[in-house]
Design a protein around this motif. Structure first.
Motif, PDB file in Angstrom:
ATOM      1  N   PRO A 225       0.795  -1.231   0.000  1.00  0.00           N
ATOM      2  CA  PRO A 225       0.000   0.000   0.000  1.00  0.00           C
ATOM      3  C   PRO A 225       0.823   1.275   0.000  1.00  0.00           C
ATOM      4  CG  PRO A 225      -0.356  -1.260   2.030  1.00  0.00           C
ATOM      5  CD  PRO A 225       0.508  -2.103   1.151  1.00  0.00           C
ATOM      6  N   SER A 226       2.098   1.201   0.432  1.00  0.00           N
ATOM      7  CA  SER A 226       2.919   2.422   0.408  1.00  0.00           C
ATOM      8  C   SER A 226       3.341   2.781  -1.010  1.00  0.00           C
ATOM      9  CB  SER A 226       4.167   2.255   1.285  1.00  0.00           C
ATOM     10  OG  SER A 226       5.165   1.526   0.595  1.00  0.00           O
ATOM     11  N   GLY A 227       3.203   1.836  -1.925  1.00  0.00           N
ATOM     12  CA  GLY A 227       3.525   2.114  -3.334  1.00  0.00           C
ATOM     13  C   GLY A 227       5.007   2.077  -3.646  1.00  0.00           C
ATOM     14  N   GLY A 228       5.843   1.734  -2.644  1.00  0.00           N
ATOM     15  CA  GLY A 228       7.289   1.709  -2.909  1.00  0.00           C
ATOM     16  C   GLY A 228       7.734   0.443  -3.603  1.00  0.00           C
ATOM     17  N   ALA A 229       7.132  -0.685  -3.188  1.00  0.00           N
ATOM     18  CA  ALA A 229       7.579  -1.989  -3.683  1.00  0.00           C
ATOM     19  C   ALA A 229       6.414  -2.699  -4.367  1.00  0.00           C
ATOM     20  CB  ALA A 229       8.112  -2.816  -2.503  1.00  0.00           C
TER      21      ALA A 229
ATOM     22  N   PHE B 201      16.430   2.020   0.545  1.00  0.00           N
ATOM     23  CA  PHE B 201      15.395   2.278  -0.454  1.00  0.00           C
ATOM     24  C   PHE B 201      14.381   1.140  -0.451  1.00  0.00           C
ATOM     25  CE2 PHE B 201      19.218   4.484  -1.579  1.00  0.00           C
ATOM     26  CZ  PHE B 201      18.767   5.750  -1.921  1.00  0.00           C
ATOM     27  N   HIS B 202      13.129   1.506  -0.333  1.00  0.00           N
ATOM     28  CA  HIS B 202      12.053   0.518  -0.237  1.00  0.00           C
ATOM     29  C   HIS B 202      11.537   0.203  -1.637  1.00  0.00           C
ATOM     30  CE1 HIS B 202       8.558  -1.486   1.265  1.00  0.00           C
ATOM     31  NE2 HIS B 202       7.735  -0.593   0.760  1.00  0.00           N
ATOM     32  N   GLY B 203      11.836  -1.003  -2.109  1.00  0.00           N
ATOM     33  CA  GLY B 203      11.340  -1.379  -3.434  1.00  0.00           C
ATOM     34  C   GLY B 203      12.377  -1.266  -4.538  1.00  0.00           C
ATOM     35  N   SER B 204      13.636  -1.094  -4.153  1.00  0.00           N
ATOM     36  CA  SER B 204      14.658  -0.967  -5.209  1.00  0.00           C
ATOM     37  C   SER B 204      14.859  -2.292  -5.946  1.00  0.00           C
ATOM     38  CB  SER B 204      15.987  -0.471  -4.625  1.00  0.00           C
ATOM     39  OG  SER B 204      16.355  -1.259  -3.522  1.00  0.00           O
ATOM     40  N   GLY B 205      14.777  -3.413  -5.199  1.00  0.00           N
ATOM     41  CA  GLY B 205      14.957  -4.728  -5.836  1.00  0.00           C
ATOM     42  C   GLY B 205      13.851  -5.013  -6.838  1.00  0.00           C
ATOM     43  N   CYS B 206      12.603  -4.713  -6.440  1.00  0.00           N
ATOM     44  CA  CYS B 206      11.459  -4.918  -7.349  1.00  0.00           C
ATOM     45  C   CYS B 206      11.637  -4.081  -8.615  1.00  0.00           C
ATOM     46  CB  CYS B 206      10.145  -4.466  -6.718  1.00  0.00           C
ATOM     47  SG  CYS B 206       9.740  -5.212  -5.151  1.00  0.00           S
ATOM     48  N   SER B 207      12.053  -2.829  -8.411  1.00  0.00           N
ATOM     49  CA  SER B 207      12.165  -1.908  -9.552  1.00  0.00           C
ATOM     50  C   SER B 207      13.223  -2.398 -10.539  1.00  0.00           C
ATOM     51  CB  SER B 207      12.559  -0.509  -9.075  1.00  0.00           C
ATOM     52  OG  SER B 207      11.694  -0.069  -8.072  1.00  0.00           O
TER      53      SER B 207
ATOM     54  N   GLN C 262      13.167   4.641   5.450  1.00  0.00           N
ATOM     55  CA  GLN C 262      13.326   4.163   4.073  1.00  0.00           C
ATOM     56  C   GLN C 262      12.874   5.233   3.071  1.00  0.00           C
ATOM     57  OE1 GLN C 262      13.258   0.406   2.940  1.00  0.00           O
ATOM     58  NE2 GLN C 262      14.283  -0.073   4.842  1.00  0.00           N
ATOM     59  N   LEU C 263      13.568   5.266   1.951  1.00  0.00           N
ATOM     60  CA  LEU C 263      13.210   6.193   0.872  1.00  0.00           C
ATOM     61  C   LEU C 263      12.452   5.412  -0.202  1.00  0.00           C
ATOM     62  CD1 LEU C 263      16.675   7.977   0.512  1.00  0.00           C
ATOM     63  CD2 LEU C 263      14.828   8.468   2.109  1.00  0.00           C
ATOM     64  N   ILE C 264      11.648   6.118  -0.968  1.00  0.00           N
ATOM     65  CA  ILE C 264      10.884   5.460  -2.040  1.00  0.00           C
ATOM     66  C   ILE C 264      11.462   5.884  -3.394  1.00  0.00           C
ATOM     67  CG2 ILE C 264       8.617   5.301  -3.136  1.00  0.00           C
ATOM     68  CD1 ILE C 264       7.347   5.476  -0.431  1.00  0.00           C
ATOM     69  N   PRO C 265      11.951   4.915  -4.173  1.00  0.00           N
ATOM     70  CA  PRO C 265      12.523   5.274  -5.469  1.00  0.00           C
ATOM     71  C   PRO C 265      11.527   6.083  -6.298  1.00  0.00           C
ATOM     72  CG  PRO C 265      12.833   2.927  -5.019  1.00  0.00           C
ATOM     73  CD  PRO C 265      11.949   3.471  -3.947  1.00  0.00           C
TER      74      PRO C 265
END
Ligand code: PLP
Length: 262
Positions: free
Chosen positions: A13-17, A205-211, A255-258
């Motif tokens: 729900p945070s949209g980061g990952a 960074f939250h979601g960097s791996g997914c990105s 955590q930062l959001i890309p």
């Protein structure tokens, strides 16, 4: 229409990952993302509070609806959440409902960057062994690479997985926070074919791996070969992280959001 990447991933729900990261990264790579949702997580940019997985039947129905409708040119998996969902993806490949010749980027998600559980690690690791051979590329973080291979040394681990029949492994030290600059090695069939050293940016960074994994899948869908796709993703991810959003500007440990719209 743009080539389609069918992603198996969870909602953050945070949209980061998760699936939002997939949609944004794949769009930036020039392709279109279609999603078979595997789980709904409850999390903020900083921590995972829980999740409910979708049933394997529901995941299959979503995937089949897309496969019967859209020009799927690549597959990407992220959080699968349960061994049933992993087994379902295996059966979609085995039955030919997913064409085995499609590029498949497998991000073997076990835990979030923040440390929160995204499934039962021991059983997921065992179930992943069946799915790994269908992958064109796997993109584990260091924790996942060690868990999947049973090896501590990252190079030994990557070679072992290649020798077990995985085509390519992207080794990245981005989650080893005391490792200085980030090193990345692309192993194809047990040999290093691409090396890069990337300056470590301040913060997590939250979601960097997914990105990163999704951008690679998007480029593969667009027709790039694996080495070109990984190099392009390296350049792109650095820019997304440099432009990251800071939900808590005064908290240096948050955590930062890309920002994937660079
Ligand atoms: N997929 C989902 C749904 C997630 O919530 C997360 C992390 O929170 C991940 C995947 C993995 O994220 P990362 O790219 O930080 O490894």
């Amino acid at each position: 229409m743009r080539p389609v990447v069918l992603c198996f991933s969870g909602l953050d729900p945070s949209g980061g990952a998760g699936l939002q990261a997939d949609i944004e990264a794949i769009g930036q790579a020039g392709a279109h993302a279609a999603i078979a949702c595997t789980a709904i997580t409850v999390q903020s940019s900083q921590q995972v509070m829980g999740f409910e997985a979708c049933s394997a039947d529901l995941v299959e129905q979503q995937a089949v609806a897309v496969l019967n409708d859209l020009p799927v040119a690549a597959i990407k998996s992220g959080m699968l959440g349960t061994t049933d969902n992993i087994a379902k993806l295996v059966s979609l490949f085995k039955s030919g409902q997913i064409d085995k010749s499609l590029p498949f980027v497998l991000d073997p998600v076990l835990v979030a960057n923040s440390g929160g559980s995204l499934g039962d690690e021991t059983t997921l690791v065992a179930a992943f062994q069946e799915l790994l051979p269908f992958a064109t590329l796997i993109t584990p973080n260091t924790h996942e690479l060690r868990a999947l291979s049973g090896e501590q040394d990252l190079h030994v681990a990557a070679k072992k997985l290649c020798h077990q029949g995985i085509h390519a492994v992207l080794v990245k030290t981005s989650h080893d926070f005391d490792s200085g600059d980030i090193e990345q090695f692309l192993y194809i069939e047990g040999e290093i074919v691409l090396k890069s050293v990337i300056q470590r940016l301040q913060g997590e960074f939250h979601g960097s791996g997914c990105s990163l994994a999704s951008f690679i899948a998007g480029r593969l869908a667009m027709g790039d070969d694996l080495i070109t796709a990984v190099s392009a993703a390296d350049d792109w991810i650095i820019e997304t992280l440099k432009a990251a959003d800071k939900p808590h500007p005064n908290d240096k440990t948050a955590q930062l959001i890309p920002n994937r719209f660079i």
